[in-house]
Design a protein around this motif. Structure first.
Motif, PDB file in Angstrom:
ATOM      1  N   ARG A  20       0.851  -1.197   0.000  1.00 37.40           N
ATOM      2  CA  ARG A  20       0.000   0.000   0.000  1.00 37.40           C
ATOM      3  C   ARG A  20       0.879   1.236   0.000  1.00 37.40           C
ATOM      4  NH1 ARG A  20      -0.646   4.281   1.921  1.00 37.40           N
ATOM      5  NH2 ARG A  20       1.088   3.778   3.279  1.00 37.40           N
ATOM      6  N   TRP A  21       0.644   2.122  -0.914  1.00 37.38           N
ATOM      7  CA  TRP A  21       1.358   3.392  -0.901  1.00 37.38           C
ATOM      8  C   TRP A  21       0.488   4.448  -1.557  1.00 37.38           C
ATOM      9  CZ3 TRP A  21       4.314   5.744  -5.198  1.00 37.38           C
ATOM     10  CH2 TRP A  21       4.130   5.101  -6.418  1.00 37.38           C
ATOM     11  N   SER A  22       1.007   5.657  -1.689  1.00 44.04           N
ATOM     12  CA  SER A  22       0.196   6.785  -2.158  1.00 44.04           C
ATOM     13  C   SER A  22       0.740   7.351  -3.474  1.00 44.04           C
ATOM     14  CB  SER A  22       0.181   7.891  -1.092  1.00 44.04           C
ATOM     15  OG  SER A  22      -0.312   7.400   0.132  1.00 44.04           O
ATOM     16  N   PHE A  77      -2.405  22.107  -6.053  1.00 42.99           N
ATOM     17  CA  PHE A  77      -1.388  21.053  -6.132  1.00 42.99           C
ATOM     18  C   PHE A  77      -2.059  19.679  -6.226  1.00 42.99           C
ATOM     19  CE2 PHE A  77       0.927  17.738  -3.810  1.00 42.99           C
ATOM     20  CZ  PHE A  77       2.018  17.592  -4.670  1.00 42.99           C
ATOM     21  N   ASN A  78      -3.029  19.440  -5.358  1.00 42.21           N
ATOM     22  CA  ASN A  78      -3.691  18.132  -5.385  1.00 42.21           C
ATOM     23  C   ASN A  78      -4.527  17.946  -6.653  1.00 42.21           C
ATOM     24  OD1 ASN A  78      -2.567  17.072  -3.050  1.00 42.21           O
ATOM     25  ND2 ASN A  78      -4.137  17.977  -1.732  1.00 42.21           N
ATOM     26  N   TRP A 119     -10.441   4.797   7.421  1.00 40.88           N
ATOM     27  CA  TRP A 119      -9.560   5.131   6.286  1.00 40.88           C
ATOM     28  C   TRP A 119      -8.481   4.069   6.099  1.00 40.88           C
ATOM     29  CZ3 TRP A 119      -6.791   6.567   2.343  1.00 40.88           C
ATOM     30  CH2 TRP A 119      -5.396   6.739   2.455  1.00 40.88           C
ATOM     31  N   HIS A 134      -5.084   7.390  -2.097  1.00 40.21           N
ATOM     32  CA  HIS A 134      -4.144   8.435  -1.656  1.00 40.21           C
ATOM     33  C   HIS A 134      -4.930   9.460  -0.835  1.00 40.21           C
ATOM     34  CE1 HIS A 134      -0.377  10.942  -2.855  1.00 40.21           C
ATOM     35  NE2 HIS A 134      -0.918  11.436  -1.750  1.00 40.21           N
ATOM     36  N   GLY A 135      -4.630   9.534   0.455  1.00 38.10           N
ATOM     37  CA  GLY A 135      -5.309  10.481   1.351  1.00 38.10           C
ATOM     38  C   GLY A 135      -4.784  11.895   1.180  1.00 38.10           C
ATOM     39  N   MET A 136      -5.639  12.875   1.484  1.00 39.50           N
ATOM     40  CA  MET A 136      -5.249  14.291   1.352  1.00 39.50           C
ATOM     41  C   MET A 136      -5.937  15.154   2.393  1.00 39.50           C
ATOM     42  SD  MET A 136      -6.117  14.776  -2.601  1.00 39.50           S
ATOM     43  CE  MET A 136      -7.102  13.307  -2.620  1.00 39.50           C
ATOM     44  N   THR A 137      -5.169  16.084   2.945  1.00 40.31           N
ATOM     45  CA  THR A 137      -5.801  17.174   3.710  1.00 40.31           C
ATOM     46  C   THR A 137      -5.568  18.521   3.025  1.00 40.31           C
ATOM     47  OG1 THR A 137      -3.886  17.060   5.163  1.00 40.31           O
ATOM     48  CG2 THR A 137      -5.929  16.114   6.008  1.00 40.31           C
ATOM     49  N   GLY A 138      -4.983  18.476   1.855  1.00 38.27           N
ATOM     50  CA  GLY A 138      -4.856  19.697   1.048  1.00 38.27           C
ATOM     51  C   GLY A 138      -6.187  20.001   0.394  1.00 38.27           C
ATOM     52  N   SER A 183       7.585   5.533  -0.031  1.00 38.05           N
ATOM     53  CA  SER A 183       8.462   6.189   0.953  1.00 38.05           C
ATOM     54  C   SER A 183       8.870   5.213   2.053  1.00 38.05           C
ATOM     55  CB  SER A 183       7.737   7.388   1.555  1.00 38.05           C
ATOM     56  OG  SER A 183       6.508   6.957   2.088  1.00 38.05           O
ATOM     57  N   ARG A 185      10.099   4.407   6.223  1.00 35.14           N
ATOM     58  CA  ARG A 185       9.539   4.742   7.539  1.00 35.14           C
ATOM     59  C   ARG A 185      10.675   4.944   8.536  1.00 35.14           C
ATOM     60  NH1 ARG A 185       5.838   5.590   4.811  1.00 35.14           N
ATOM     61  NH2 ARG A 185       3.659   4.995   5.110  1.00 35.14           N
TER      62      ARG A 185
HETATM   63  C1  LIG Z   1      -4.334  12.484   6.353  1.00 30.26           C
HETATM   64  C2  LIG Z   1      -3.404  12.543   5.165  1.00 30.26           C
HETATM   65  C3  LIG Z   1      -3.262  13.721   4.475  1.00 30.26           C
HETATM   66  C4  LIG Z   1      -2.433  13.790   3.327  1.00 30.26           C
HETATM   67  N1  LIG Z   1      -2.439  14.925   2.566  1.00 30.26           N
HETATM   68  C5  LIG Z   1      -1.837  14.881   1.343  1.00 30.26           C
HETATM   69  C6  LIG Z   1      -2.030  15.947   0.414  1.00 30.26           C
HETATM   70  O1  LIG Z   1      -2.761  16.917   0.652  1.00 30.26           O
HETATM   71  N2  LIG Z   1      -1.380  15.868  -0.786  1.00 30.26           N
HETATM   72  C7  LIG Z   1      -0.572  14.803  -1.124  1.00 30.26           C
HETATM   73  O2  LIG Z   1      -0.038  14.801  -2.234  1.00 30.26           O
HETATM   74  N3  LIG Z   1      -0.401  13.762  -0.256  1.00 30.26           N
HETATM   75  C8  LIG Z   1      -1.016  13.778   0.948  1.00 30.26           C
HETATM   76  N4  LIG Z   1      -0.901  12.699   1.807  1.00 30.26           N
HETATM   77  C9  LIG Z   1      -0.044  11.531   1.441  1.00 30.26           C
HETATM   78  C10 LIG Z   1       1.141  11.399   2.384  1.00 30.26           C
HETATM   79  O3  LIG Z   1       2.116  12.337   2.034  1.00 30.26           O
HETATM   80  C11 LIG Z   1       1.677   9.949   2.330  1.00 30.26           C
HETATM   81  O4  LIG Z   1       0.701   9.076   2.830  1.00 30.26           O
HETATM   82  C12 LIG Z   1       2.953   9.786   3.151  1.00 30.26           C
HETATM   83  O5  LIG Z   1       4.007  10.512   2.565  1.00 30.26           O
HETATM   84  C13 LIG Z   1       3.374   8.337   3.269  1.00 30.26           C
HETATM   85  O6  LIG Z   1       3.552   7.768   2.004  1.00 30.26           O
HETATM   86  P1  LIG Z   1       2.783   6.433   1.551  1.00 30.26           P
HETATM   87  O7  LIG Z   1       1.301   6.641   1.774  1.00 30.26           O
HETATM   88  O8  LIG Z   1       3.127   6.277   0.074  1.00 30.26           O
HETATM   89  O9  LIG Z   1       3.292   5.306   2.379  1.00 30.26           O
HETATM   90  C14 LIG Z   1      -1.700  12.635   2.938  1.00 30.26           C
HETATM   91  C15 LIG Z   1      -1.831  11.449   3.681  1.00 30.26           C
HETATM   92  C16 LIG Z   1      -2.685  11.386   4.765  1.00 30.26           C
HETATM   93  C17 LIG Z   1      -2.847  10.077   5.495  1.00 30.26           C
END
Ligand SMILES: Cc1cc2nc3c(=O)[nH]c(=O)nc-3n(C[C@H](O)[C@H](O)[C@H](O)COP(=O)(O)O)c2cc1C
Length: 200
Positions: A20-22, A77-78, A119, A134-138, A183, A185
């Motif tokens: 799992r990654w983003s 950006f998002n 989530w 892929h989670g975001m708070t942006g 990424s 840890r």
């Molecule tokens: C609550 C939350 C908010 C995040 N907000 C953003 C965001 O706004 N934009 C973005 O590109 N990534 C965002 N991320 C992705 C994180 O940067 C990413 O999960 C983190 O670097 C770890 O990488 P991985 O998920 O690939 O393991 C967010 C992740 C989480 C869980």
């Protein structure tokens, strides 16, 4: 230890957690609604305080009604990469238990924690189905509360989530391409303490 997806764990965790990654480059294909609902079904089996189940999900499928509107609630950006995803959703938590507007309403201490558990399950179920989440708070939060008609008296918008299958890296804006990799840890010893909390 387990090795997968350019990552290595310290103990023998299931490969699923490393896979799992983003990502930000998705394949520009809409999720079938049944796949999205499977992912949300898994999410809503998460544990929660008193089984209040305070999580809520509001979603738009790619290029379906609400897609453009939902995209516009994210920071630029998002938007630049979420536009390649197959679905976009917002996770909202209910901050109080009891019927809305009633005198029985009581604050739920763990509403965000519980929504976070949902989530986590969401992301893993997506991974199991061959997607990534892929989670975001942006997010433009003020705009989002208004557009989604979420009352701040009773709910909190926690995060947005883009879901899709991984796509071509070259469609990403320059600068994001080299960041498109799983990424690492911190060492486990930085976050897990036997008996004595360590402030760091
Ligand atoms: C609550 C939350 C908010 C995040 N907000 C953003 C965001 O706004 N934009 C973005 O590109 N990534 C965002 N991320 C992705 C994180 O940067 C990413 O999960 C983190 O670097 C770890 O990488 P991985 O998920 O690939 O393991 C967010 C992740 C989480 C869980």
């Amino acid at each position: 230890m387990t090795s997968s997806n350019f990552r290595q764990s310290e103990f023998p965790v299931d490969q699923l957690f490393l896979d799992r990654w983003s990502p930000r480059a998705f394949d520009n294909v809409a999720l079938p609604e049944s796949d999205l609902l499977t992912i949300l079904d898994a999410a809503h089996w998460a544990p929660s305080s008193f089984n209040h189940q305070p999580w809520r999900f509001v979603y738009a499928l790619r290029e379906a009604p609400h897609w453009d509107e939902f995209l516009g609630l994210l920071i630029e950006f998002n938007q630049s990469w979420v536009k390649t995803a197959g679905a976009l959703l917002f996770i909202v938590s209910r901050t109080q238990s009891g019927e809305i507007g009633s005198a029985e309403q009581k604050a739920i201490y763990s509403h965000s924690f519980d929504a976070g558990a949902a989530w986590g399950s969401l992301a893993l179920q997506a991974q199991i189905l061959g997607y990534q989440a892929h989670g975001m708070t942006g997010i433009h939060f003020d705009k989002a509360y208004q557009a989604l008609q979420v009352s701040q008296d009773d709910f909190r918008i926690e995060a947005a989530v883009a879901i899709g299958k991984i796509g071509d890296l070259n469609q990403l804006p320059e600068g994001l391409r080299e960041r498109e990799t799983p990424s690492p840890r911190k060492p486990l010893s930085d976050v897990a303490f036997n008996g004595k909390f360590v402030s760091k």
